[in-house]
Design an enzyme around this catalytic site. Structure first.
Site, PDB file in Angstrom:
ATOM      1  N   LYS A 136     -11.022  -0.440  -1.699  1.00  0.00           N
ATOM      2  CA  LYS A 136     -10.864  -1.241  -0.492  1.00  0.00           C
ATOM      3  C   LYS A 136     -12.040  -0.949   0.451  1.00  0.00           C
ATOM      4  O   LYS A 136     -12.502   0.184   0.480  1.00  0.00           O
ATOM      5  CB  LYS A 136      -9.534  -0.884   0.192  1.00  0.00           C
ATOM      6  CG  LYS A 136      -8.302  -1.067  -0.710  1.00  0.00           C
ATOM      7  CD  LYS A 136      -7.038  -0.529  -0.052  1.00  0.00           C
ATOM      8  CE  LYS A 136      -5.845  -0.605  -0.981  1.00  0.00           C
ATOM      9  NZ  LYS A 136      -4.615  -0.065  -0.378  1.00  0.00           N
ATOM     10  N   ASP A 159       0.878  -1.165   0.000  1.00  0.00           N
ATOM     11  CA  ASP A 159       0.000   0.000   0.000  1.00  0.00           C
ATOM     12  C   ASP A 159       0.923   1.224   0.000  1.00  0.00           C
ATOM     13  O   ASP A 159       2.114   1.110   0.288  1.00  0.00           O
ATOM     14  CB  ASP A 159      -0.890  -0.026   1.243  1.00  0.00           C
ATOM     15  CG  ASP A 159      -1.772   1.197   1.380  1.00  0.00           C
ATOM     16  OD1 ASP A 159      -2.310   1.676   0.362  1.00  0.00           O
ATOM     17  OD2 ASP A 159      -1.903   1.695   2.517  1.00  0.00           O
ATOM     18  N   MET A 160       0.395   2.399  -0.309  1.00  0.00           N
ATOM     19  CA  MET A 160       1.233   3.602  -0.312  1.00  0.00           C
ATOM     20  C   MET A 160       0.945   4.508   0.880  1.00  0.00           C
ATOM     21  O   MET A 160       1.818   4.765   1.707  1.00  0.00           O
ATOM     22  CB  MET A 160       1.030   4.387  -1.619  1.00  0.00           C
ATOM     23  CG  MET A 160       2.014   5.552  -1.781  1.00  0.00           C
ATOM     24  SD  MET A 160       1.857   6.396  -3.390  1.00  0.00           S
ATOM     25  CE  MET A 160       0.433   7.467  -3.069  1.00  0.00           C
ATOM     26  N   ASP A 161      -0.295   4.996   0.988  1.00  0.00           N
ATOM     27  CA  ASP A 161      -0.647   5.942   2.047  1.00  0.00           C
ATOM     28  C   ASP A 161      -0.639   5.266   3.409  1.00  0.00           C
ATOM     29  O   ASP A 161      -1.355   4.291   3.627  1.00  0.00           O
ATOM     30  CB  ASP A 161      -2.036   6.539   1.777  1.00  0.00           C
ATOM     31  CG  ASP A 161      -2.051   7.391   0.531  1.00  0.00           C
ATOM     32  OD1 ASP A 161      -1.689   8.568   0.612  1.00  0.00           O
ATOM     33  OD2 ASP A 161      -2.402   6.864  -0.552  1.00  0.00           O
ATOM     34  N   ASP A 179      -1.801  -0.866   6.245  1.00  0.00           N
ATOM     35  CA  ASP A 179      -1.906  -0.203   7.549  1.00  0.00           C
ATOM     36  C   ASP A 179      -3.339  -0.020   8.029  1.00  0.00           C
ATOM     37  O   ASP A 179      -3.599  -0.078   9.217  1.00  0.00           O
ATOM     38  CB  ASP A 179      -1.229   1.169   7.499  1.00  0.00           C
ATOM     39  CG  ASP A 179      -1.944   2.132   6.566  1.00  0.00           C
ATOM     40  OD1 ASP A 179      -2.276   3.261   7.010  1.00  0.00           O
ATOM     41  OD2 ASP A 179      -2.179   1.783   5.402  1.00  0.00           O
ATOM     42  N   SER A 231      -2.874   1.105  -4.314  1.00  0.00           N
ATOM     43  CA  SER A 231      -3.145   2.317  -3.539  1.00  0.00           C
ATOM     44  C   SER A 231      -4.554   2.850  -3.778  1.00  0.00           C
ATOM     45  O   SER A 231      -5.099   2.722  -4.870  1.00  0.00           O
ATOM     46  CB  SER A 231      -2.124   3.396  -3.923  1.00  0.00           C
ATOM     47  OG  SER A 231      -2.412   4.604  -3.256  1.00  0.00           O
TER      48      SER A 231
END
Length: 216
Positions: A141, A9-11, A166, A108
């Site tokens: 998501k 994931d990015m954020d 996260d 993402s």
């Protein structure tokens, strides 16, 4: 067969962007006369662009069409990133370390424009074979769509992939795709206990993300 690819994931995993998203969207809602609710930030985490812009437009009372909401908020995020990308400690090193062992994907909820900005400005783009935004799949998501799509383009079975996530919605998404889930929760935005329970491993920082932890 074991793990054959790793999807990040990015954020909230690679960049500390959730506080920026919250600041920008909260300010935008207030400016437009809407009302930010106590559970708004948790609900927004993991939503696709279409989903969160519709939520701001309708449920939070912004009143602008979702397309306008999305464009204006993303423009403000781009301006923030132009001032600097908030890379999390150990993120670049973790990506480099894991890339030596497996092909990497990125799944993402950020729009494509922001993914490209972040990966370009940080130099991380060279390590990822495949990147997808939830705006490029049918559902955001916690639906598994973005993870399934990344696995397909990596030419790997989802069950042979590990995912680093996260948020509650992100953890649920990767688990629903059948991936081995590594949770790297941010203490400021802790995931729900049931979502955290889906993780095979929980780490407190990216220095802990090693090949042995991913496969062990």
């Amino acid at each position: 067969m074991g793990i054959t690819a790793v999807v990040f994931d990015m954020d909230g995993v690679l960049i500390d962007s959730e506080p920026v998203w919250e600041l920008v969207r909260r300010g935008y809602v207030a400016e437009k006369g809407g009302r930010w609710l106590p559970d708004t930030q948790q609900r927004l985490m993991g939503m696709s662009t279409g989903e969160w812009s519709t939520y701001l437009s309708g449920e939070l009372g912004v009143g602008e069409p979702p397309e306008t909401v999305a464009r204006e908020v993303i423009e403000r995020m781009s301006e923030r990133y132009a001032e600097g990308v908030p890379v999390l400690p150990g993120a670049v090193e973790a990506v480099q370390r894991i890339c030596e062992h497996w092909p990497l994907g990125l799944a993402s909820s950020s729009p494509r424009a922001l993914i490209d900005t972040v990966l370009g400005r940080t130099g991380l783009i060279e390590y990822f074979s495949v990147t997808f935004s939830t705006e490029e799949v049918d559902r955001g998501k916690p639906a598994p769509d973005v993870y399934l799509t990344v696995a397909t383009f990596l030419r790997q079975r989802p069950s042979d992939c590990a995912a680093v996530e996260d948020s509650s919605n992100g953890l649920r998404s990767a688990h629903a795709a059948g991936m081995r889930v590594i949770a790297a929760p941010r203490p400021e935005y802790p995931p729900a206990s049931d979502a955290l329970g889906l993780a095979a491993k929980v780490i407190s920082g990216l220095d802990e993300l090693t090949p042995g932890l991913i496969t062990g």
